[in-house]
Each structure stands twice: as C-alpha cells, then as structure tokens.
Design an enzyme around this catalytic site. Structure first.
Site, PDB file in Angstrom:
ATOM      1  CG  HIS A 163      -6.172   3.761  10.754  1.00 26.78           C
ATOM      2  ND1 HIS A 163      -7.197   2.855  10.651  1.00 26.78           N
ATOM      3  CD2 HIS A 163      -5.153   3.240  10.027  1.00 26.78           C
ATOM      4  CE1 HIS A 163      -6.811   1.841   9.898  1.00 26.78           C
ATOM      5  NE2 HIS A 163      -5.579   2.045   9.509  1.00 26.78           N
ATOM      6  CE  LYS A 172      -6.866  -5.192   0.539  1.00 27.79           C
ATOM      7  NZ  LYS A 172      -6.324  -4.342   1.601  1.00 27.79           N
ATOM      8  NE  ARG A 216      -0.286  -2.169  11.934  1.00 25.69           N
ATOM      9  CZ  ARG A 216      -0.964  -3.086  11.297  1.00 25.69           C
ATOM     10  NH1 ARG A 216      -2.102  -3.506  11.783  1.00 25.69           N
ATOM     11  NH2 ARG A 216      -0.517  -3.605  10.175  1.00 25.69           N
ATOM     12  CB  SER A 231      -9.405  -2.386   9.551  1.00 31.81           C
ATOM     13  OG  SER A 231      -8.835  -1.099   9.592  1.00 31.81           O
TER      14      SER A 231
HETATM   15  N1  COA Z   1      -3.266   1.459  13.561  1.00 33.18           N
HETATM   16  C1  COA Z   1      -4.047   0.382  13.414  1.00 33.18           C
HETATM   17  N2  COA Z   1      -4.078  -0.354  12.292  1.00 33.18           N
HETATM   18  C2  COA Z   1      -3.283   0.016  11.286  1.00 33.18           C
HETATM   19  C3  COA Z   1      -2.424   1.122  11.365  1.00 33.18           C
HETATM   20  C4  COA Z   1      -2.443   1.868  12.576  1.00 33.18           C
HETATM   21  N3  COA Z   1      -1.675   2.944  12.731  1.00 33.18           N
HETATM   22  N4  COA Z   1      -1.758   1.236  10.215  1.00 33.18           N
HETATM   23  C5  COA Z   1      -2.159   0.231   9.426  1.00 33.18           C
HETATM   24  N5  COA Z   1      -3.085  -0.506  10.087  1.00 33.18           N
HETATM   25  C6  COA Z   1      -3.732  -1.737   9.586  1.00 33.18           C
HETATM   26  C7  COA Z   1      -4.999  -1.434   8.844  1.00 33.18           C
HETATM   27  O1  COA Z   1      -6.100  -1.425   9.729  1.00 33.18           O
HETATM   28  C8  COA Z   1      -5.059  -2.581   7.884  1.00 33.18           C
HETATM   29  O2  COA Z   1      -5.597  -3.694   8.523  1.00 33.18           O
HETATM   30  P1  COA Z   1      -6.386  -4.821   7.711  1.00 33.18           P
HETATM   31  O3  COA Z   1      -5.388  -5.456   6.806  1.00 33.18           O
HETATM   32  O4  COA Z   1      -6.835  -5.665   8.816  1.00 33.18           O
HETATM   33  O5  COA Z   1      -7.487  -4.119   6.967  1.00 33.18           O
HETATM   34  C9  COA Z   1      -3.610  -2.896   7.574  1.00 33.18           C
HETATM   35  O6  COA Z   1      -2.877  -2.349   8.644  1.00 33.18           O
HETATM   36  C10 COA Z   1      -3.167  -2.313   6.271  1.00 33.18           C
HETATM   37  O7  COA Z   1      -3.285  -0.941   6.401  1.00 33.18           O
HETATM   38  P2  COA Z   1      -3.557   0.225   5.397  1.00 33.18           P
HETATM   39  O8  COA Z   1      -2.819   1.357   6.003  1.00 33.18           O
HETATM   40  O9  COA Z   1      -4.968   0.448   5.151  1.00 33.18           O
HETATM   41  O10 COA Z   1      -2.776  -0.201   4.148  1.00 33.18           O
HETATM   42  P3  COA Z   1      -3.211  -0.960   2.884  1.00 33.18           P
HETATM   43  O11 COA Z   1      -2.190  -2.008   2.748  1.00 33.18           O
HETATM   44  O12 COA Z   1      -4.632  -1.357   2.888  1.00 33.18           O
HETATM   45  O13 COA Z   1      -3.059   0.186   1.815  1.00 33.18           O
HETATM   46  C11 COA Z   1      -1.864   1.809   0.470  1.00 33.18           C
HETATM   47  C12 COA Z   1      -1.842   0.805   1.595  1.00 33.18           C
HETATM   48  C13 COA Z   1      -3.213   2.417   0.263  1.00 33.18           C
HETATM   49  C14 COA Z   1      -0.927   2.909   0.883  1.00 33.18           C
HETATM   50  C15 COA Z   1      -1.321   1.118  -0.787  1.00 33.18           C
HETATM   51  O14 COA Z   1      -2.013  -0.084  -1.009  1.00 33.18           O
HETATM   52  C16 COA Z   1      -1.406   1.974  -2.033  1.00 33.18           C
HETATM   53  O15 COA Z   1      -0.760   2.990  -2.131  1.00 33.18           O
HETATM   54  N6  COA Z   1      -2.228   1.564  -2.999  1.00 33.18           N
HETATM   55  C17 COA Z   1      -2.413   2.285  -4.254  1.00 33.18           C
HETATM   56  C18 COA Z   1      -1.771   1.571  -5.434  1.00 33.18           C
HETATM   57  C19 COA Z   1      -0.308   1.882  -5.511  1.00 33.18           C
HETATM   58  O16 COA Z   1       0.116   3.004  -5.652  1.00 33.18           O
HETATM   59  N7  COA Z   1       0.499   0.816  -5.459  1.00 33.18           N
HETATM   60  C20 COA Z   1       1.923   0.912  -5.566  1.00 33.18           C
HETATM   61  C21 COA Z   1       2.525   1.161  -4.242  1.00 33.18           C
HETATM   62  S1  COA Z   1       4.177   0.621  -4.336  1.00 33.18           S
END
Ligand code: COA
Length: 159
Positions: free
Chosen positions: A17, A41, A90, A128
């Site tokens: 990140h 969550k 990634r 994560s």
């Molecule tokens: N390096 C390391 N790990 C990474 C990474 C990077 N560059 N990018 C993503 N990851 C990992 C995260 O650590 C996480 O791992 P985990 O599943 O083990 O916790 C996983 O990838 C998911 O990453 P994250 O970027 O936190 O995405 P998310 O899926 O949790 O959340 C949002 C994505 C917040 C953008 C999305 O859920 C959202 O917009 N939610 C709001 C509701 C909404 O608007 N929904 C409609 C969207 S269509």
C-alpha cells in the site's frame, strides 16, 4: 487541482500500500488515503488505529491526507469533491474485481475516473491478511509493513 482518493481496508497498511501511496504522491498534489469502515467486516484494527498507522507511515510525504469513510465510495468522492480513484494492481487476479468496481463506480458517478498503479513486483504477493497470518504465528514481518508501525502490529498479536 486534481483531487485523488486511495480507498481500502488497510487492516493494516502494508509496504505494498505504501508503495502505491508514495507513487501517487509523486504524481498528484492532493491524495486522500481513505479507510473503509465496513460494518459487515470485523477488522483486526479499529478505523482510528488504521488511520494512525497510515499517518505514521507517510510523514515523509507531502500532500497526503488520511480519512475514513462508510457507505458508497462515489458518495465519499462527491463529499470530498474528488475526481480520481487510485487503486493498486498486484497481479492479474486483481484485475477482474478491480475492473468490475471501476465500471460500477463509473456508472454511479460519471465524473469519477479510476487510475490503476502497478504494485511494485516485490510486493505483488503481499496482502494484509498474509501479514496478520504471519505475525500471529510469530513470523518475521520485516519489510512487509512500514517499519514505523511494525512493532505495533506485532504487539497487537502478542497481547
Ligand atoms: N499491496 C499489498 N496489498 C494490497 C495492495 C497493495 N498494493 N492492494 C490491495 N492489497 C490487498 C489488501 O491488503 C487486502 O488484503 P486482505 O483481503 O488480505 O485484507 C486486499 O488486497 C483488498 O484490498 P483493499 O484495497 O483494502 O480493498 P477492499 O476490497 O478491502 O476495499 C474498496 C475496496 C474500499 C475500494 C471497496 O470495497 C469500496 O469502495 N467500498 C465502498 C462501498 C462501495 O462503494 N461499493 C461499490 C463499489 S462498486
């Protein structure tokens, strides 16, 4: 000025990140790292802790703000008057989910664009959950999370 939002769960922020945040900061003057508060969550770290970890990891960067949000990302973008969503890719496996999300966000808000940055290859395996798994079994997370927060992440799992 282009306003960007880098949203995610950041539970906790990883070196992958941070790589994305650093590269976004080099390209854009106004970047908000936005921690998702998702009632469905159960994160290991509270939103406040996750924000604190990000703040402490980004003190060397200019123009980075840290905030939290709940609800739809496009509504948060509107509230911040932001136009650009930043997401890291990634591996090819990330693409389908990210593609769907970007397409849906574009449908929900026509003036919002998603920009993808390729995560540095050295972090392409990182997540994560993996960090939490390793640390909960006493493994070494050096280099996997920003050095400034490493001890606090370890401490949490050694309570
Ligand atoms: N390096 C390391 N790990 C990474 C990474 C990077 N560059 N990018 C993503 N990851 C990992 C995260 O650590 C996480 O791992 P985990 O599943 O083990 O916790 C996983 O990838 C998911 O990453 P994250 O970027 O936190 O995405 P998310 O899926 O949790 O959340 C949002 C994505 C917040 C953008 C999305 O859920 C959202 O917009 N939610 C709001 C509701 C909404 O608007 N929904 C409609 C969207 S269509």
């Amino acid at each position: 000025m282009i306003k960007c939002v880098y949203p995610g769960s950041f539970d906790p922020v990883t070196s992958g990140h941070l790589d994305i945040i650093e590269r976004a900061a080099a390209m854009f003057d106004d970047v908000t790292v936005a921690v998702l508060v998702n009632k469905n969550k159960k994160p290991a770290f509270s939103a406040q802790q996750r924000m604190d970890f990000i703040k402490r990891s980004t003190t060397h960067l200019k123009g980075i703000q840290v905030d939290s949000f709940h609800g739809l990302l496009v509504d948060y973008m509107k509230k911040r008057d932001a136009q650009l969503i930043i997401r890291g890719l990634r591996a090819i496996s990330d693409f389908e989910y990210e593609f769907q999300m970007a397409a849906m966000n574009a449908k929900l808000a026509k003036d919002v664009e998603t920009v993808f940055l390729m995560t540095d290859i050295s972090h392409s395996f990182l997540s994560s959950s993996m960090v939490k798994e390793i640390v909960s079994h006493g493994g070494d997370i050096t280099g996997l999370v920003p050095e400034d927060i490493k001890n606090d992440v370890i401490k949490y799992f050694c309570r």
